[in-house]
Design a protein around this motif. Structure first.
Motif, short mmCIF file in Angstrom:
data_model
loop_
_atom_site.label_atom_id
_atom_site.label_comp_id
_atom_site.label_asym_id
_atom_site.label_seq_id
_atom_site.Cartn_x
_atom_site.Cartn_y
_atom_site.Cartn_z
N GLU A 10 48.35 39.46 40.29
CA GLU A 10 46.87 39.12 40.50
C GLU A 10 45.54 40.06 40.54
O GLU A 10 45.90 41.44 40.06
CB GLU A 10 46.48 38.93 42.08
CG GLU A 10 47.67 37.62 42.77
CD GLU A 10 47.50 37.05 43.66
OE1 GLU A 10 46.44 38.07 44.55
OE2 GLU A 10 48.35 36.68 44.43
N GLU A 66 41.85 39.82 40.10
CA GLU A 66 40.18 39.11 40.69
C GLU A 66 38.77 38.54 39.08
O GLU A 66 38.57 39.61 38.46
CB GLU A 66 39.09 40.07 41.06
CG GLU A 66 37.66 39.51 42.10
CD GLU A 66 37.39 39.94 43.44
OE1 GLU A 66 36.44 40.36 43.46
OE2 GLU A 66 38.18 41.21 43.82
N ARG A 105 34.18 33.22 45.12
CA ARG A 105 34.91 34.92 44.64
C ARG A 105 35.91 34.45 44.02
O ARG A 105 36.97 33.16 44.94
CB ARG A 105 35.11 36.06 45.65
CG ARG A 105 36.62 36.98 45.09
CD ARG A 105 36.74 37.75 46.61
NE ARG A 105 35.75 38.90 46.63
CZ ARG A 105 36.29 39.63 47.27
NH1 ARG A 105 37.02 39.58 48.17
NH2 ARG A 105 34.79 41.27 47.29
N ARG A 124 40.47 34.57 42.14
CA ARG A 124 40.98 35.21 41.41
C ARG A 124 42.71 34.47 40.55
O ARG A 124 42.91 33.34 40.79
CB ARG A 124 42.06 35.79 42.63
CG ARG A 124 41.63 36.94 43.48
CD ARG A 124 42.35 37.18 44.95
NE ARG A 124 42.29 38.82 44.97
CZ ARG A 124 42.30 39.39 46.49
NH1 ARG A 124 43.50 38.73 46.95
NH2 ARG A 124 42.19 40.26 47.10
N LYS A 148 45.86 35.10 39.09
CA LYS A 148 47.32 34.98 39.30
C LYS A 148 48.28 34.27 37.41
O LYS A 148 48.31 33.82 37.42
CB LYS A 148 48.38 34.64 40.43
CG LYS A 148 49.43 34.72 40.67
CD LYS A 148 50.02 34.36 41.81
CE LYS A 148 51.24 34.48 42.26
NZ LYS A 148 51.39 34.10 44.24
#
Length: 603
Positions: A291, A293, A434, A436, A438
């Motif tokens: 992962e 950000e 925010r 992320r 993956k």
């Protein structure tokens, strides 16, 4: 017909006529001696009335009470003569009151019996005249009222019409004055702008003259220094060479020969250096289930590029949008845009149909426009041909690219497999703004995106429980940094507010207006706002933005507070450090550092 039959018929008709009337007495008078109809012998008729005693009977009758009315008929007929008499339950008393109100003499002019009222002929004639006068008065009053009502209705209608006309005229007059005033103000404003522009032009011309004069003085001083150092002849020789080069350059331009422009090359080098300054030192190579950000630049635009070196079969790339583990919508080749416009399949049907760099397909994702109901974005690739699979796909990859600088942030090589589909990666929220990324790279089976909806469920987050919070934003202690060469002017302002967000709930504080602070100076913004958030909240985010003209907002920083799965979240006047915008991705906009003091109570 015989004479006897004729007489009998006439007698029968006479009796029938008498039976249909109410005569007081009956006398038979022969009108003529010739027995002819429509012939009246006046002397013969008078003699019969005289000798039969009819005239004497009439004289005697007129001396008595020949006119008679029942009590009810008398009241109905003559109540208009004395309207002040009210009807009563006793007809006899009512008739007596009416007679007295009309001023009649009893018994000289009238008599009241048990069921009838008797009048003398002269009295009856007088009553009829009085009745006619009363009825005429009533009729005249009714006519007067009707004329009044008609004229009143006409007057009211005319008055309403005149009021409407006056209102319209006032509107037209005011509108005309407004248009004239607006034109005049526009002309005055244009003239004032021209005056200001002339002043600015004059000031710029003066500044340019001074700058040019300073440049000439500087060149003259440098020339004197070079003459003192190298000698006059050598300096003049260099100047002649420079003039020759300039003349040769002008001849080439006149002849249409392409030549290199040193100034344009220098400007291009500066732009390239500035672009490289925005770029990361190197792209991050991701591994399976890793992962990262996603860097948030100012406008939140990123590009997700998917490519492969070689493939016997064409791949179909689809985007599945979820709210936790609930499927919301899809974006694929034949439906290239999401409902909120945040996701666009640029290589899809009605898209641009062109490659982005070395990518075979690319997807534009506008994270700041993404619907708050979308929490996960899953990218899947399928081989539509029934004979194909991923074993023939070489060097497949997915990469994340910044929209502005077109620099690759990270890339993930998708491992080969013998399956017909691959769950490539997932973008998911961690807060409100925010995100992320993956890397999944999980082989799966399926030919179209519909087959993949159930198969991506293990990689989605479970739906959290509903929670309710009271969030208070007290104040912010900030320090501002301006880009180079963009320091604020004397009249510049710094208008900031905070967004309080959680799941789909979004509230904002009051707007704090103040003059723009100096670079690297501390300033305090008192927000003093309390809001209530409710929903499936796993993180509370407080975002600080600067409000510009026309409603434009610039992201300055944020604070994200994670909500624990168990237990209650409670904070009291805690100063949290502001997570500022990444300078390398902020594209030459201001940013702030510092803390923001908040309180959170969970219900």
């Amino acid at each position: 017909m015989t004479l006897g039959a004729q007489f009998k018929q006439q007698l029968t008709d006479l009796m029938a006529m008498l039976g249909s009337t109410e005569p007081y007495f009956i006398r038979c008078i022969k009108p003529n001696s010739h027995k002819k109809p429509n012939m009246l012998d006046q002397k013969m008729t008078y003699d019969q009335l005289l000798y039969a005693g009819m005239l004497e009977t009439i004289r005697i009758r007129r001396m008595g009470y020949p006119i008679r009315y029942t009590l009810d008929d008398f009241w109905k007929r003559y109540r208009c003569v004395a309207p002040e008499v009210a009807p009563g339950s006793d007809p006899h008393a009512t008739a007596e009151a009416l007679v007295k109100a009309m001023g009649l003499n009893i018994p000289m002019e009238t008599q009241i019996g048990k069921t009838k009222v008797f009048f003398k002929q002269d009295t009856a004639n007088d009553l009829e005249d009085r009745r006619n006068v009363a009825l005429t008065s009533v009729i005249m009053r009714m006519q007067t009222w009707w004329r009044f009502a008609h004229l009143r209705s006409t007057f009211v209608e005319q008055r309403q019409t005149s009021v409407q006309l006056q209102a319209w005229w006032r509107y037209a007059h005011a509108r005309k004055n407004l248009v004239q005033s607006r034109k005049s103000s526009t002309l005055i404003a244009a003239y004032w702008r021209m005056v200001k522009a002339m002043r600015v032009k004059k000031a710029l011309a003066e500044a340019k003259r001074k700058k040019e004069e300073a440049r000439r003085k500087k060149e003259e001083e440098e020339r004197k220094k070079r003459i003192a150092k190298m000698g006059l002849e050598k300096v003049e020789e260099e100047e002649r060479e420079k003039q020759a080069k300039e003349a040769e350059k002008m001849r080439k331009l006149a002849a249409g020969v392409a030549i290199g422009d040193d100034e344009e090359d220098e400007e291009a080098k500066k732009k390239e250096a500035k672009k490289k300054k925005l770029q990361r030192s190197a792209s991050i190579k991701m591994e399976k289930m890793q992962e990262l950000e996603v860097p948030i630049n100012v406008d939140g635009k990123i590009i997700l590029g998917i490519g492969w070196k070689a493939s016997k079969w064409d791949l179909d790339v689809s985007v599945l949008l979820f709210r936790y583990n609930t499927h919301r919508e899809d974006v694929y080749f034949y439906k290239p845009r999401s409902r909120d416009g945040a996701v666009q399949h640029k290589s899809g049907y009605s898209g641009s149909k062109k490659k982005f760099g070395q990518d075979n397909e690319h997807i534009d994702i506008h994270l700041s426009k993404m619907s708050s109901k979308t929490t996960s974005i899953v990218i899947v690739a399928t081989v539509f041909n029934p004979k194909g699979n991923f074993s023939s796909v070489e060097e497949a990859y997915v990469r994340l690219v910044d929209f502005g600088s077109e620099h690759e942030f990270c890339h993930y090589p998708v491992p080969p497999s013998s399956n017909t589909a691959n769950i490539i990666c997932k973008l998911f929220r961690f807060g409100f703004t925010r995100w992320r990324l993956k890397a999944i790279g999980e082989p799966s089976g399926g030919r179209v995106y519909k087959h993949m909806i159930k198969k991506v469920q293990p990689f989605l987050d479970a739906e959290p429980s509903k929670k309710k919070f009271k969030v208070s934003v007290h104040r912010g202690n900030f320090q501002v940094q301006y880009p180079e060469g963009q320091e604020p002017g004397r009249k510049s302002t710094m208008n900031t507010l905070c967004y309080i967000r959680g799941d789909t709930a979004s509230e904002k504080t009051k707007l704090v207006k103040m003059s723009a602070p100096k670079p690297n100076s501390d300033f305090v913004c008192e927000y003093g706002t309390t809001k209530t958030l409710s929903g499936q909240i796993n993180a509370i985010e407080v975002t600080v933005v600067q409000q510009k003209r026309l409603g434009k907002e610039i992201h300055l920083g944020r604070v994200i507070v994670e909500v624990p799965e168990s237990g209650k979240l409670s904070m009291k006047d805690e100063a949290l450090k502001l997570e500022e915008s990444d300078k390398e991705w902020a594209r030459d906009l201001i940013s702030i550092t510092g803390t923001i003091t908040i309180s959170i109570d969970q219900f």
